[in-house]
Enzyme design. Sequence first.
Site, PDB file in Angstrom:
ATOM      1  N   GLU A  83       0.825  -1.199   0.000  1.00  0.00           N
ATOM      2  CA  GLU A  83       0.000   0.000   0.000  1.00  0.00           C
ATOM      3  C   GLU A  83       0.867   1.261   0.000  1.00  0.00           C
ATOM      4  OE1 GLU A  83      -4.169  -1.206   1.858  1.00  0.00           O
ATOM      5  OE2 GLU A  83      -2.650  -1.045   3.413  1.00  0.00           O
ATOM      6  N   CYS A 112       3.603   8.584   1.289  1.00  0.00           N
ATOM      7  CA  CYS A 112       4.170   7.609   2.216  1.00  0.00           C
ATOM      8  C   CYS A 112       4.408   6.316   1.437  1.00  0.00           C
ATOM      9  CB  CYS A 112       3.189   7.400   3.371  1.00  0.00           C
ATOM     10  SG  CYS A 112       3.730   6.151   4.545  1.00  0.00           S
ATOM     11  N   CYS A 123       6.992  -7.182   6.990  1.00  0.00           N
ATOM     12  CA  CYS A 123       8.141  -6.652   7.724  1.00  0.00           C
ATOM     13  C   CYS A 123       8.613  -7.701   8.708  1.00  0.00           C
ATOM     14  CB  CYS A 123       7.757  -5.368   8.468  1.00  0.00           C
ATOM     15  SG  CYS A 123       9.148  -4.609   9.333  1.00  0.00           S
ATOM     16  N   CYS A 163       7.024  -5.491  15.259  1.00  0.00           N
ATOM     17  CA  CYS A 163       6.610  -4.670  16.403  1.00  0.00           C
ATOM     18  C   CYS A 163       5.180  -5.044  16.787  1.00  0.00           C
ATOM     19  CB  CYS A 163       6.695  -3.186  16.058  1.00  0.00           C
ATOM     20  SG  CYS A 163       8.336  -2.696  15.512  1.00  0.00           S
ATOM     21  N   CYS A 221       2.062  -2.918  15.438  1.00  0.00           N
ATOM     22  CA  CYS A 221       2.014  -2.556  14.020  1.00  0.00           C
ATOM     23  C   CYS A 221       1.328  -3.631  13.172  1.00  0.00           C
ATOM     24  CB  CYS A 221       3.441  -2.328  13.523  1.00  0.00           C
ATOM     25  SG  CYS A 221       3.538  -2.012  11.758  1.00  0.00           S
ATOM     26  N   GLY A 269       7.147  -2.016   5.882  1.00  0.00           N
ATOM     27  CA  GLY A 269       8.512  -2.511   5.794  1.00  0.00           C
ATOM     28  C   GLY A 269       9.523  -1.678   6.557  1.00  0.00           C
ATOM     29  N   SER A 280      11.974   5.352  15.235  1.00  0.00           N
ATOM     30  CA  SER A 280      10.813   4.880  15.985  1.00  0.00           C
ATOM     31  C   SER A 280      11.291   4.426  17.351  1.00  0.00           C
ATOM     32  CB  SER A 280      10.158   3.706  15.246  1.00  0.00           C
ATOM     33  OG  SER A 280       9.578   4.162  14.054  1.00  0.00           O
ATOM     34  N   CYS A 306      -0.745   5.592  10.130  1.00  0.00           N
ATOM     35  CA  CYS A 306       0.496   4.922  10.511  1.00  0.00           C
ATOM     36  C   CYS A 306       0.222   3.584  11.155  1.00  0.00           C
ATOM     37  CB  CYS A 306       1.261   5.725  11.549  1.00  0.00           C
ATOM     38  SG  CYS A 306       1.802   7.288  10.976  1.00  0.00           S
TER      39      CYS A 306
HETATM   40  N1  SAH Z   1       9.616   0.396   9.695  1.00  0.00           N
HETATM   41  C1  SAH Z   1       9.825   1.776   9.847  1.00  0.00           C
HETATM   42  C2  SAH Z   1       8.945   2.622   8.958  1.00  0.00           C
HETATM   43  C3  SAH Z   1       7.513   2.214   8.819  1.00  0.00           C
HETATM   44  S1  SAH Z   1       6.484   2.341  10.236  1.00  0.00           S
HETATM   45  C4  SAH Z   1       9.674   2.191  11.280  1.00  0.00           C
HETATM   46  O1  SAH Z   1       9.216   1.386  12.068  1.00  0.00           O
HETATM   47  O2  SAH Z   1      10.078   3.311  11.617  1.00  0.00           O
HETATM   48  C5  SAH Z   1       6.141   4.095  10.328  1.00  0.00           C
HETATM   49  C6  SAH Z   1       5.749   4.582  11.717  1.00  0.00           C
HETATM   50  O3  SAH Z   1       4.444   4.110  12.090  1.00  0.00           O
HETATM   51  C7  SAH Z   1       6.688   4.111  12.802  1.00  0.00           C
HETATM   52  O4  SAH Z   1       7.052   5.153  13.666  1.00  0.00           O
HETATM   53  C8  SAH Z   1       5.835   3.079  13.501  1.00  0.00           C
HETATM   54  O5  SAH Z   1       6.294   2.837  14.784  1.00  0.00           O
HETATM   55  C9  SAH Z   1       4.483   3.713  13.438  1.00  0.00           C
HETATM   56  N2  SAH Z   1       3.397   2.794  13.770  1.00  0.00           N
HETATM   57  C10 SAH Z   1       3.372   1.452  13.655  1.00  0.00           C
HETATM   58  N3  SAH Z   1       2.182   0.951  14.075  1.00  0.00           N
HETATM   59  C11 SAH Z   1       1.446   1.999  14.466  1.00  0.00           C
HETATM   60  C12 SAH Z   1       0.115   2.136  14.977  1.00  0.00           C
HETATM   61  N4  SAH Z   1      -0.674   1.072  15.144  1.00  0.00           N
HETATM   62  N5  SAH Z   1      -0.324   3.371  15.253  1.00  0.00           N
HETATM   63  C13 SAH Z   1       0.449   4.450  15.041  1.00  0.00           C
HETATM   64  N6  SAH Z   1       1.700   4.394  14.565  1.00  0.00           N
HETATM   65  C14 SAH Z   1       2.197   3.181  14.277  1.00  0.00           C
HETATM   66 FE1  SF4 Z   2       8.129  -3.044  10.685  1.00  0.00          FE
HETATM   67 FE2  SF4 Z   2       8.079  -0.396  11.225  1.00  0.00          FE
HETATM   68 FE3  SF4 Z   2       5.888  -1.932  11.571  1.00  0.00          FE
HETATM   69 FE4  SF4 Z   2       7.945  -2.220  13.221  1.00  0.00          FE
HETATM   70  S1  SF4 Z   2       6.678  -0.383  12.960  1.00  0.00           S
HETATM   71  S2  SF4 Z   2       6.807  -3.900  12.267  1.00  0.00           S
HETATM   72  S3  SF4 Z   2       9.654  -1.888  11.829  1.00  0.00           S
HETATM   73  S4  SF4 Z   2       6.901  -1.503   9.624  1.00  0.00           S
END
Ligand code: SAH
Ligand code: SF4
Length: 357
Positions: free
Chosen positions: A92, A105, A112, A116, A119, A168, A222, A345
């Site tokens: 996406e 974005c 990934c 996390c 996420c 990713g 992050s 996000c």
């Molecule tokens: N993998 C990279 C970039 C993609 S994630 C990273 O983790 O930085 C982009 C951002 O979205 C990151 O800061 C991540 O922590 C945040 N994110 C992930 N899950 C989320 C959620 N459920 N609500 C809000 N932000 C989230």
């Molecule tokens: Fe991957 Fe970023 Fe999501 Fe963590 S927050 S699982 S690093 S996409």
Amino acid sequence: MEKKELLGLSKEELSAEIAAIGEKPFRAKQLWQWIYFRGETDFAQMSNLSKDLRAKLAENFTITRPKIITEQISTDKTHKWLLEFADGQRIETVYIPEEDRGAVCISTQVGCAVGCKFCHTGSQKITRNLTAGEIVAQFMTARDAYGEWPSPTNETRMLSNIVVMGMGEPLHNRENVFKALKILSDGDGIAISKRRITLSTSGIVPHIPAVATELGVKLAISLHAPNNQKRSQIMPINDRYPIEEILTACQKYQEVMGMSRMITFEYLMLKDFNDSLGDAKELIALMKKYKLGAKFNLIPFNPWPGCDFKPSSNNKVHAFSRELEAAGYEAPIRVARGQDILAACGQLKSTSQTGKA
Ligand code: SAH
Ligand code: SF4
């Protein structure tokens, strides 16, 4: 013979392809302009090339956009595309418009591996890296939709910024991501300035300094927790690359880029987990210790089906922000965009044609 895809080749690689079909080097420059400045995908339309050459290019090469499977526009105008590549894999891409500009974005992997806990993408295992061409093509697809070809001047662009914050972990796919960002920032083509590109990472320490030395784009980390004990609970990667190592790598980034090039620390506000004033104080102490030019971005947690975390209350988020600001750090609260279409996000996720993750 299978035709060669041109999207994602570096300038040098494109020149080599042109030389290989017996053409002069300046043809590669013209072709680059057609592809990246004008957004052309049809060789027949490349009017300053001879008819013979156009035919020869079409015989040997392709310039492909991913297939648009679905497109959704949120009530707040956030625009999300589900895109499919030649092998059926899907990702996406999201465009987040502001008043007179906006950020695209982009995703860097299908799934990934970081996993996390908060996420949606992380709940989907890694399938593969995207190629440089597939990364560049996401931005170009968004530009197609808004008709921003040929590349407009900086001032008039609606698609003015790029955030590498989609699906990713970009530093798990460093080579392709760096190559793509070099193409996207190249002044003879799409020409998005490196100051308008932000790479966000969960903290893959060995590759962080190269974001400065090889690329020169903005860096976002992050962080999401003020200490290792908490961070490891939500980000298993923290056991491999703990906070101290990440912040030391950030110092290296800033040695190269200068202290004025602020690093953004993204901090997800999770109810009763990391949102107390004590957490804020611990975070401030950490930042002071490493003397980084830092600012924060407080992110309200965006829920997704099957996730147990809850967002912090507004009061708590504001109190947290005030605490950081009193210590001299900018700490704006991110406005969630596109939530009604799961475009915010951490909400991105997709399944491939076969239905496998
Ligand atoms: N993998 C990279 C970039 C993609 S994630 C990273 O983790 O930085 C982009 C951002 O979205 C990151 O800061 C991540 O922590 C945040 N994110 C992930 N899950 C989320 C959620 N459920 N609500 C809000 N932000 C989230
Ligand atoms: Fe991957 Fe970023 Fe999501 Fe963590 S927050 S699982 S690093 S996409």
